[in-house]
Design an enzyme around this catalytic site. Structure first.
Site, mmCIF file in Angstrom:
data_model
loop_
_atom_site.group_PDB
_atom_site.id
_atom_site.type_symbol
_atom_site.label_atom_id
_atom_site.label_comp_id
_atom_site.label_asym_id
_atom_site.label_seq_id
_atom_site.Cartn_x
_atom_site.Cartn_y
_atom_site.Cartn_z
ATOM 1 N N HIS A 196 29.681 127.222 -51.234
ATOM 2 C CA HIS A 196 30.169 127.802 -49.980
ATOM 3 C C HIS A 196 31.633 127.405 -49.810
ATOM 4 O O HIS A 196 31.990 126.232 -49.982
ATOM 5 C CB HIS A 196 29.396 127.244 -48.780
ATOM 6 N N HIS A 256 25.435 128.020 -55.826
ATOM 7 C CA HIS A 256 26.612 128.670 -55.235
ATOM 8 C C HIS A 256 27.403 127.645 -54.448
ATOM 9 O O HIS A 256 26.843 126.691 -53.907
ATOM 10 C CB HIS A 256 26.206 129.843 -54.340
ATOM 11 N N CYS A 268 21.930 137.170 -58.647
ATOM 12 C CA CYS A 268 22.034 137.842 -59.953
ATOM 13 C C CYS A 268 22.172 139.344 -59.739
ATOM 14 O O CYS A 268 22.939 140.018 -60.431
ATOM 15 C CB CYS A 268 20.809 137.540 -60.809
ATOM 16 N N HIS A 294 20.095 130.171 -56.714
ATOM 17 C CA HIS A 294 21.123 130.410 -57.735
ATOM 18 C C HIS A 294 22.316 129.603 -57.237
ATOM 19 O O HIS A 294 22.843 129.902 -56.146
ATOM 20 C CB HIS A 294 21.428 131.913 -57.791
ATOM 21 N N ASN A 316 24.598 123.378 -51.336
ATOM 22 C CA ASN A 316 23.279 122.937 -50.897
ATOM 23 C C ASN A 316 22.370 122.839 -52.114
ATOM 24 O O ASN A 316 22.265 123.780 -52.902
ATOM 25 C CB ASN A 316 22.696 123.924 -49.876
#
Ligand code: 5GP
Ligand code: ZN
Length: 113
Positions: A103, A101, A9, A99, A88
């Site tokens: 990859h 995400h 963030c 948060h 993950n």
């Protein structure tokens, strides 16, 4: 909604520097600080949630939007011959930043998982 204590963030808000390669109203893509492949990008939605099941309707819309954008972003950043996407989720997967995400790994022939 962003979380003051979350590192991603804070990257989104520009409080922590990052090597951004793409940004729009919904997502931000920047280079992973500890790359695990020649190209290692992190695609991050501009709202804070940890797990897919916490995304809600707006989050799911954001995730599907991100998936429509990722192929061109990957290609433009050195993944012309393919790439691997990894999300993950939780402790066993080794999620370290809570948060969500995606990859994006590539830029070379990747080994088996
Ligand atoms: P996870 O293990 O949660 O799926 O992945 C978190 C990723 O975020 C790791 O690959 C780690 O290297 C990356 N990371 C952690 N902190 C930072 C940071 O401050 N900046 C950037 N660019 N990447 C980070
Ligand atoms: Zn966050």
């Amino acid at each position: 909604m962003l979380d003051e204590k979350c590192i991603f963030c804070r990257i989104i808000k520009g409080e922590i520097p990052s090597a951004k390669v793409y940004e729009d109203d919904w997502m931000c893509v920047f280079k992973d600080v500890e790359p695990k492949a020649k190209v290692h990008l992190l695609a991050v939605p501009k709202t804070h949630f940890k797990l897919i099941e916490e995304a809600g309707e707006d989050g799911m819309e954001m995730l599907s939007y991100m998936l429509t954008k990722i192929p061109a972003i990957a290609r433009e950043n050195g993944c012309e011959n393919g790439y691997r996407l990894i999300i993950n989720q939780g402790e066993d997967a080794g999620q370290t930043v809570f948060h969500l995400h995606i990859h994006i790994l590539g830029g070379e022939k990747l080994g088996d998982l």
